[in-house]
Design an enzyme around this catalytic site. Structure first.
Site, PDB file in Angstrom:
ATOM      1  N   ARG A 167       0.980  -1.016  -0.343  1.00 57.05           N
ATOM      2  CA  ARG A 167      -0.091   0.115   0.111  1.00 57.05           C
ATOM      3  C   ARG A 167       1.298   1.430  -0.135  1.00 57.05           C
ATOM      4  O   ARG A 167       0.527   1.683   0.610  1.00 57.05           O
ATOM      5  CB  ARG A 167      -0.911   0.203   1.264  1.00 57.05           C
ATOM      6  CG  ARG A 167      -1.453  -1.266   1.418  1.00 57.05           C
ATOM      7  CD  ARG A 167      -2.623  -1.061   0.162  1.00 57.05           C
ATOM      8  NE  ARG A 167      -4.125  -2.353   0.713  1.00 57.05           N
ATOM      9  CZ  ARG A 167      -4.244  -3.093   0.173  1.00 57.05           C
ATOM     10  NH1 ARG A 167      -2.939  -3.765  -0.994  1.00 57.05           N
ATOM     11  NH2 ARG A 167      -5.188  -3.789   0.466  1.00 57.05           N
ATOM     12  N   SER A 239     -11.096  -1.477   3.635  1.00 62.58           N
ATOM     13  CA  SER A 239     -10.041  -1.803   5.046  1.00 62.58           C
ATOM     14  C   SER A 239     -10.081  -0.182   6.062  1.00 62.58           C
ATOM     15  O   SER A 239      -9.550   0.144   5.029  1.00 62.58           O
ATOM     16  CB  SER A 239      -8.501  -2.463   4.330  1.00 62.58           C
ATOM     17  OG  SER A 239      -9.320  -3.459   3.662  1.00 62.58           O
ATOM     18  N   GLU A 337      -5.337   2.713   6.572  1.00 61.50           N
ATOM     19  CA  GLU A 337      -5.008   2.680   5.466  1.00 61.50           C
ATOM     20  C   GLU A 337      -5.755   3.546   5.217  1.00 61.50           C
ATOM     21  O   GLU A 337      -5.025   4.409   3.670  1.00 61.50           O
ATOM     22  CB  GLU A 337      -5.541   0.886   5.190  1.00 61.50           C
ATOM     23  CG  GLU A 337      -4.864   0.924   3.780  1.00 61.50           C
ATOM     24  CD  GLU A 337      -6.027   0.306   2.670  1.00 61.50           C
ATOM     25  OE1 GLU A 337      -6.165   1.931   2.299  1.00 61.50           O
ATOM     26  OE2 GLU A 337      -5.966  -0.566   1.523  1.00 61.50           O
TER      27      GLU A 337
HETATM   28  N1  EPU Z   1     -10.643 -11.602   9.940  1.00 65.85           N
HETATM   29  C1  EPU Z   1     -11.207 -12.301  11.031  1.00 65.85           C
HETATM   30  N2  EPU Z   1     -12.018 -11.163  11.464  1.00 65.85           N
HETATM   31  C2  EPU Z   1     -12.146 -10.582  10.718  1.00 65.85           C
HETATM   32  C3  EPU Z   1     -11.293 -10.066   9.232  1.00 65.85           C
HETATM   33  C4  EPU Z   1     -10.568 -10.610   9.378  1.00 65.85           C
HETATM   34  O1  EPU Z   1     -10.300 -13.525  11.902  1.00 65.85           O
HETATM   35  O2  EPU Z   1     -13.163  -9.521  10.578  1.00 65.85           O
HETATM   36  C5  EPU Z   1      -8.986 -12.870   9.509  1.00 65.85           C
HETATM   37  C6  EPU Z   1      -9.510 -13.794   8.389  1.00 65.85           C
HETATM   38  O3  EPU Z   1     -10.340 -15.201   8.886  1.00 65.85           O
HETATM   39  C7  EPU Z   1      -8.018 -13.525   7.996  1.00 65.85           C
HETATM   40  C8  EPU Z   1      -7.430 -12.927   7.985  1.00 65.85           C
HETATM   41  O4  EPU Z   1      -7.939 -12.089   8.627  1.00 65.85           O
HETATM   42  O5  EPU Z   1      -8.126 -14.909   8.093  1.00 65.85           O
HETATM   43  C9  EPU Z   1      -7.258 -11.518   6.702  1.00 65.85           C
HETATM   44  O6  EPU Z   1      -8.595 -11.236   6.539  1.00 65.85           O
HETATM   45  P1  EPU Z   1      -8.936 -11.723   4.722  1.00 65.85           P
HETATM   46  O7  EPU Z   1      -8.290 -12.653   4.016  1.00 65.85           O
HETATM   47  O8  EPU Z   1     -10.665 -11.013   5.036  1.00 65.85           O
HETATM   48  O9  EPU Z   1      -7.859 -10.121   4.254  1.00 65.85           O
HETATM   49  P2  EPU Z   1      -7.887  -8.574   5.096  1.00 65.85           P
HETATM   50  O10 EPU Z   1      -5.862  -8.697   5.958  1.00 65.85           O
HETATM   51  O11 EPU Z   1      -8.032  -8.759   6.641  1.00 65.85           O
HETATM   52  C10 EPU Z   1      -6.090  -7.890   2.965  1.00 65.85           C
HETATM   53  C11 EPU Z   1      -6.584  -6.507   2.197  1.00 65.85           C
HETATM   54  C12 EPU Z   1      -7.875  -6.260   1.510  1.00 65.85           C
HETATM   55  C13 EPU Z   1      -8.058  -7.761   0.699  1.00 65.85           C
HETATM   56  C14 EPU Z   1      -8.644  -8.734   1.884  1.00 65.85           C
HETATM   57  C15 EPU Z   1      -7.884  -9.762   0.156  1.00 65.85           C
HETATM   58  C16 EPU Z   1      -5.269  -4.996   3.477  1.00 65.85           C
HETATM   59  C17 EPU Z   1      -5.989  -4.081   5.007  1.00 65.85           C
HETATM   60  N3  EPU Z   1      -6.246  -5.461   2.895  1.00 65.85           N
HETATM   61  O12 EPU Z   1      -7.737  -7.746   4.125  1.00 65.85           O
HETATM   62  O13 EPU Z   1      -7.755  -5.080   1.498  1.00 65.85           O
HETATM   63  O14 EPU Z   1      -9.152  -7.676  -0.001  1.00 65.85           O
HETATM   64  O15 EPU Z   1      -6.871  -8.987   2.456  1.00 65.85           O
HETATM   65  O16 EPU Z   1      -6.366  -9.794   0.113  1.00 65.85           O
HETATM   66  O17 EPU Z   1      -4.136  -5.296   3.825  1.00 65.85           O
HETATM   67  C18 EPU Z   1      -8.995  -2.931   1.703  1.00 65.85           C
HETATM   68  O18 EPU Z   1      -7.503  -2.225   0.989  1.00 65.85           O
HETATM   69  O19 EPU Z   1      -9.465  -1.691   1.417  1.00 65.85           O
HETATM   70  C19 EPU Z   1      -8.703  -4.128   0.995  1.00 65.85           C
HETATM   71  C20 EPU Z   1     -10.095  -4.139   1.304  1.00 65.85           C
END
Ligand code: EPU
Length: 341
Positions: A167, A239, A337
């Site tokens: 990012r 996010s 972010e």
């Molecule tokens: N998780 C939880 N509870 C929650 C949310 C997440 O336990 O409420 C756990 C999930 O089960 C998973 C881990 O945390 O094991 C990561 O969650 P997820 O795969 O949903 O991705 P994220 O790390 O929360 C990032 C990006 C997203 C992108 C997703 C998928 C950032 C800041 N965000 O989210 O990007 O869609 O990975 O690749 O890096 C964005 O930047 O606006 C965005 C949506």
């Protein structure tokens, strides 16, 4: 000619839908349009406060903006290069990012499909190095065309010169406030190169039964729709926080106490690990909870939402409370972010 709109509420210009007045919004729809503006009225406007807004999907205004908002409404996708393996396209800065992805997947081209349905403009895809499901914009960006504000000359930055990180890019660092992105070139592959190893992507693609760019796009859209709120229905900026990248030793200590905490390797940084802020906020019990009119999304705790009429200040009050609780419980500093203005 650039369109100049004076005294305007920014609620309609950002996906959070939080009200804030701006002195003016300037919309340009071609590079020559932008250059004409910069050499004319822009000279005066740029003497004051100004910022660039893309689709407004990653920005939260916490107060009125006494300055100028520059916005590209330039559209267009054209093929600029081709060999046996690749097709290179140039997309104008104001193109809707997902329209670009759809353009590539409809033609069976590989590289952008995992980045489906990310609310963003083409310009912001480079600034923010948008990423999802194991792929980042930097993986397909060839070069970025910019106008330099000091010289009004059009220049190109290669992928390496953009200094992309998680990012991050040079456009948020040393070139912030010095250039305006006018178009971005992306290189797509003609041969199959699926990236299916992130989270539940592979089973979702297998359910759809179509390992093509279109099939993967469908799977990504399905996963995003099941977790992320539609900004047209409920104000949000995706996010709200980044996932922190920490020294491996610190993460190993945390894992002793929280063995189920999701952890990711960071390419090129073997001594670091990335941890999931969404998981920490969820573990704190914030999912689906609210503070005033700002809330934590019920299906993804990393996403803060406008429950209706929330001001930027209310969203920030919730964000600050969450930051403090994450720090107190996990000893980890998290940072937004979203661009806070
Ligand atoms: N998780 C939880 N509870 C929650 C949310 C997440 O336990 O409420 C756990 C999930 O089960 C998973 C881990 O945390 O094991 C990561 O969650 P997820 O795969 O949903 O991705 P994220 O790390 O929360 C990032 C990006 C997203 C992108 C997703 C998928 C950032 C800041 N965000 O989210 O990007 O869609 O990975 O690749 O890096 C964005 O930047 O606006 C965005 C949506």
């Amino acid at each position: 000619m650039a369109r100049i709109i004076e005294n305007i509420d920014l609620a309609a210009y950002t996906s959070f839908g939080a009200s804030a007045m701006a002195d003016r919004v300037v919309e340009w729809n071609s590079t020559s349009d932008l250059l004409g503006y910069l050499a004319g009225e822009g000279k005066e406007h740029f003497g004051g406060k100004w910022t660039i807004l893309g689709e407004g999907c990653n920005t939260l205004f916490t107060e009125d903006y006494n300055g100028t908002i520059i916005r590209s409404v330039a559209k267009g996708i054209e093929v600029v290069g081709e060999d046996e393996q690749h097709l290179t396209i140039r997309a104008a800065a104001g193109e809707v990012w997902d329209d670009v992805v759809a353009w590539t997947t409809e033609r069976g081209l590989w590289g952008a499909e995992n980045l489906s349905a990310i609310p963003s403009s083409v310009g912001a895809s480079a600034v923010q190095n948008i990423g999802a499901y194991g792929v980042e914009a930097k993986d397909i960006i060839v070069r970025v065309e910019v106008v330099r504000l000091d010289t009004l000359v059009v220049e190109y930055l290669s992928n390496a010169e953009c200094r992309f990180g998680y990012r991050e890019s040079i456009f948020k660092e040393s070139l912030a406030g010095k250039v305006i992105i006018t178009s971005v070139e992306y290189r797509l592959g003609k041969t199959a190169a699926p990236h299916l190893d992130y989270g539940t992507l592979r089973p979702e693609v297998e359910k759809i039964g179509d390992i093509t760019p279109e099939g993967i796009r469908k799977a990504v859209v399905a996963i995003r729709e099941s977790k992320l709120p539609d900004p047209k229905k409920i104000g949000n900026a995706g996010s709200f926080f980044k996932n922190p990248i920490l020294p491996r030793g610190q993460v190993e200590e945390l894992l002793k106490e929280y063995p189920t905490m999701p952890v990711y390797e960071v390419a090129g940084a073997p001594d670091s690990l990335k941890i999931a802020t969404g998981w920490m906020i969820d573990t704190l019990g914030w999912k689906g909870k609210a503070l005033g009119r700002a809330g934590v999304h019920s299906k993804q705790a990393l996403v803060l939402v406008n429950l209706g009429g929330a001001t930027g200040t209310e969203v920030m009050a919730l964000a600050e409370r969450i930051c403090k609780e994450v720090k107190d419980r996990f000893g980890v500093e998290i940072s937004p972010e979203v661009n806070i203005l």
